[in-house]
Design an enzyme around this catalytic site. Structure first.
Site, PDB file in Angstrom:
ATOM      1  CG  ASP A 149      46.990  34.677  30.614  1.00 39.02           C
ATOM      2  OD1 ASP A 149      46.242  34.489  31.758  1.00 39.02           O
ATOM      3  OD2 ASP A 149      46.818  34.643  29.656  1.00 39.02           O
ATOM      4  N   GLY A 189      41.199  39.993  35.709  1.00 35.60           N
ATOM      5  CA  GLY A 189      42.518  40.272  35.593  1.00 35.60           C
ATOM      6  C   GLY A 189      43.461  39.296  35.155  1.00 35.60           C
ATOM      7  CB  CYS A 192      37.141  42.882  28.535  1.00 38.65           C
ATOM      8  SG  CYS A 192      38.795  42.591  28.671  1.00 38.65           S
ATOM      9  CB  THR A 225      40.101  32.934  21.149  1.00 37.98           C
ATOM     10  OG1 THR A 225      41.196  33.383  22.155  1.00 37.98           O
ATOM     11  CG2 THR A 225      40.746  31.905  20.577  1.00 37.98           C
ATOM     12  CG  HIS A 240      34.526  37.138  28.170  1.00 37.10           C
ATOM     13  ND1 HIS A 240      34.986  37.674  27.141  1.00 37.10           N
ATOM     14  CD2 HIS A 240      34.298  37.844  29.232  1.00 37.10           C
ATOM     15  CE1 HIS A 240      34.876  39.044  27.329  1.00 37.10           C
ATOM     16  NE2 HIS A 240      34.564  39.244  28.713  1.00 37.10           N
ATOM     17  CD  GLU A 259      34.284  38.660  37.622  1.00 34.97           C
ATOM     18  OE1 GLU A 259      34.790  37.622  38.026  1.00 34.97           O
ATOM     19  OE2 GLU A 259      33.533  39.524  38.116  1.00 34.97           O
ATOM     20  CB  CYS A 260      37.138  42.381  32.112  1.00 33.23           C
ATOM     21  SG  CYS A 260      38.099  43.691  31.993  1.00 33.23           S
ATOM     22  NE  ARG A 267      35.332  36.324  24.219  1.00 29.94           N
ATOM     23  CZ  ARG A 267      36.716  36.468  23.866  1.00 29.94           C
ATOM     24  NH1 ARG A 267      37.374  35.876  23.181  1.00 29.94           N
ATOM     25  NH2 ARG A 267      37.439  37.458  24.981  1.00 29.94           N
ATOM     26  NE  ARG A 291      43.524  34.817  31.289  1.00 32.74           N
ATOM     27  CZ  ARG A 291      43.158  35.307  29.970  1.00 32.74           C
ATOM     28  NH1 ARG A 291      41.705  35.411  29.690  1.00 32.74           N
ATOM     29  NH2 ARG A 291      43.863  35.521  29.094  1.00 32.74           N
ATOM     30  CE  LYS A 323      40.584  33.313  26.258  1.00 27.64           C
ATOM     31  NZ  LYS A 323      39.727  34.371  26.028  1.00 27.64           N
TER      32      LYS A 323
HETATM   33  N1  LIG Z   1      46.372  42.014  34.739  1.00 31.15           N
HETATM   34  C1  LIG Z   1      45.441  42.697  33.500  1.00 31.15           C
HETATM   35  N2  LIG Z   1      44.381  41.882  33.327  1.00 31.15           N
HETATM   36  C2  LIG Z   1      43.515  42.558  32.281  1.00 31.15           C
HETATM   37  C3  LIG Z   1      43.873  43.843  31.796  1.00 31.15           C
HETATM   38  N3  LIG Z   1      42.936  44.271  31.009  1.00 31.15           N
HETATM   39  C4  LIG Z   1      42.063  43.377  30.824  1.00 31.15           C
HETATM   40  N4  LIG Z   1      42.489  42.422  31.557  1.00 31.15           N
HETATM   41  C5  LIG Z   1      41.640  40.853  31.868  1.00 31.15           C
HETATM   42  O1  LIG Z   1      42.264  40.109  30.880  1.00 31.15           O
HETATM   43  C6  LIG Z   1      41.099  39.311  30.751  1.00 31.15           C
HETATM   44  C7  LIG Z   1      40.850  39.438  29.265  1.00 31.15           C
HETATM   45  O2  LIG Z   1      40.743  38.336  28.702  1.00 31.15           O
HETATM   46  P1  LIG Z   1      40.013  37.561  27.436  1.00 31.15           P
HETATM   47  O3  LIG Z   1      38.758  38.350  27.070  1.00 31.15           O
HETATM   48  O4  LIG Z   1      39.697  36.072  27.899  1.00 31.15           O
HETATM   49  O5  LIG Z   1      40.766  37.775  26.235  1.00 31.15           O
HETATM   50  P2  LIG Z   1      42.267  37.499  26.061  1.00 31.15           P
HETATM   51  O6  LIG Z   1      42.742  36.303  26.728  1.00 31.15           O
HETATM   52  O7  LIG Z   1      42.990  38.707  25.792  1.00 31.15           O
HETATM   53  O8  LIG Z   1      42.087  36.526  24.420  1.00 31.15           O
HETATM   54  P3  LIG Z   1      41.049  36.894  23.309  1.00 31.15           P
HETATM   55  O9  LIG Z   1      39.988  35.507  23.619  1.00 31.15           O
HETATM   56  O10 LIG Z   1      41.536  36.905  22.147  1.00 31.15           O
HETATM   57  O11 LIG Z   1      40.029  37.744  23.681  1.00 31.15           O
HETATM   58  C8  LIG Z   1      40.080  39.503  31.617  1.00 31.15           C
HETATM   59  O12 LIG Z   1      40.332  38.769  32.922  1.00 31.15           O
HETATM   60  C9  LIG Z   1      40.477  41.139  32.021  1.00 31.15           C
HETATM   61  O13 LIG Z   1      39.946  41.377  33.327  1.00 31.15           O
HETATM   62  C10 LIG Z   1      45.311  44.879  32.253  1.00 31.15           C
HETATM   63  O14 LIG Z   1      45.697  45.651  32.022  1.00 31.15           O
HETATM   64  N5  LIG Z   1      45.941  43.824  33.148  1.00 31.15           N
END
Ligand SMILES: Nc1nc2c(ncn2[C@@H]2O[C@H](COP(=O)(O)OP(=O)(O)OP(=O)(O)O)[C@@H](O)[C@H]2O)c(=O)[nH]1
Length: 381
Positions: A296, A263, A236, A319, A220, A222-223, A218, A298, A324
């Protein structure tokens, strides 16, 4: 994308601004006028714009050749004619490295010219595992936490390794002059540590280095809100727990590469602003854009480099995010995603422990409908 819906609140804001410009000068303003010969243009209702903290030359190399000076002159046009600052926030400043703090606000560059950081770096960054330690967890599973340094930022990115078959090349590599005790202290040992142990390599035991088959991985991001502050705005925290659960059950073990790109790379402060914009009726995509960030921000070069260091060249990736998958394979397909394992929200599978509520439903819906996440949207969400 600014919402075009004009609410009563918007109207009242406009009329407030109009009233403000008609308010007769008060003693403080009269003093100002006497001193400077004109009335202050910045109404007291608005806090002044912070100065740009962008290093000189930064814009030249990163933003389609717009010099700080010419960009600054454009920023004047972001003010309305009455001198009020624009309600639109300054444009996005590309992060210097994935997950690094967003630099201060910058002068006005049209949204169209904003450069989204490249998801696929041309070369992978260098990474080095500086320390590894065993963590007995509250679920009973033992994990090995690997802490990395790298060549592009000074954040502590991590690999959370499940099982003893996945090892870090850079950690195991001998370092000049180090003693056996040094190696054990930085976690470059095989087997388990115990009181009185004197060598880093257990005698008579050869650790199996390769997992049997592609490991579950995974990536991941940070959240803080979802993982620490019990937020039910996103899934998350649930995803991290579920990844850990699946990896602890898998005979091949697994690894969570935990990247400090809070974020979606915009940082916690900006994400909290995005939350407030969401409470004002915008979705997570709109909120990022209104703050002049990419949807996004990232990148995944660090993840690829960490997977390479862990000798995980073929992985099963947990995922739903198509970006990604493409990005983690790296510029030269250093890592191959041989299988995608969907992350279905627990509540959608009628399983206990999932995040539920209006906010998380909206968040998931936006990821599916606007960010292309590969999940079927259940009826009624
Ligand atoms: N800008 C923003 N970032 C968020 C929000 N909610 C969550 N995040 C961020 O989104 C990111 C979560 O992404 P991942 O868990 O990698 O997942 P993903 O890209 O959605 O894809 P998956 O692998 O399918 O879970 C983390 O960095 C969180 O802090 C939001 O409302 N706004």
């Amino acid at each position: 994308m600014l919402s075009s819906n004009t609410t009563d609140e918007d109207n009242s804001k406009d009329s407030l601004a109009e009233q403000h410009s008609q308010i007769p000068a008060r003693p403080m303003q009269q003093l100002w006028q006497k001193e400077f010969g004109h009335l202050p243009t910045m109404p007291s209702l608005f806090s002044p714009r912070p100065h740009s903290t962008v290093p000189s030359g930064y814009l030249d190399s990163h933003n389609d050749g717009v010099s700080p000076a010419s960009a600054m002159s454009r920023s004047k046009s972001t003010r309305s004619e009455n001198g009020f600052p624009s309600l639109i926030s300054p444009p996005f400043t590309p992060t210097t490295t994935p997950g690094s703090p967003t630099l201060g606000p910058q002068p006005g560059i049209p949204v169209e010219s904003v450069q989204v950081p490249e998801k696929l770096m041309k070369e992978l960054p260098e990474v080095s595992c500086v320390v590894r330690a065993r963590i007995p967890t509250t679920t009973g599973t033992e994990i090995f936490l690997h802490l990395y340094t790298n060549s592009i930022d000074n954040k502590e990115h991590l690999a959370i390794v499940f099982g003893n078959k996945i090892r870090s090349k850079s950690l195991d590599a001998p370092r000049p002059g180090e003693t056996e005790m040094d190696r054990m202290i930085r976690g470059a040992y095989t087997g388990r540590l115990h009181p009185g142990r004197t060598t880093s390599r257990e005698k008579g035991k050869i650790e199996e280095r390769k997992p049997a088959g592609p490991a579950l991985v995974r990536i991941h991001s940070e959240c803080y809100t979802g993982e620490i502050a019990w937020s039910a705005r996103c899934d998350c925290g649930e995803q991290l727990d579920e990844a850990a659960r699946l990896m602890s059950l898998d005979p091949a073990g697994g690894a969570v590469v935990y990247l400090r790109q809070e974020g979606r790379g915009i940082g916690l402060g900006e994400k909290l602003k995005a939350y407030n914009l969401q409470d004002l009726g915008n979705d997570t995509v709109q909120a990022n854009l209104m703050l002049r960030h990419p949807v996004d921000a990232r990148s995944y070069g660090l993840a690829t480099a960490i997977l390479q260091d862990l000798e995980l060249s073929e992985i099963r990736l947990l995922t739903n995010n198509p970006d990604k998958i493409a990005a983690v394979e790296g510029p030269n397909k250093e890592v191959r995603v041989v299988e995608r394992v969907a992350m279905v929200p627990l509540a959608w599978k009628n399983m206990k422990g999932g995040v539920t509520g209006k906010e998380v439903s909206e968040y998931l819906k936006t990821k599916i409908t606007q960010m292309g996440h590969m999940l079927p949207l259940p009826e009624g969400v």
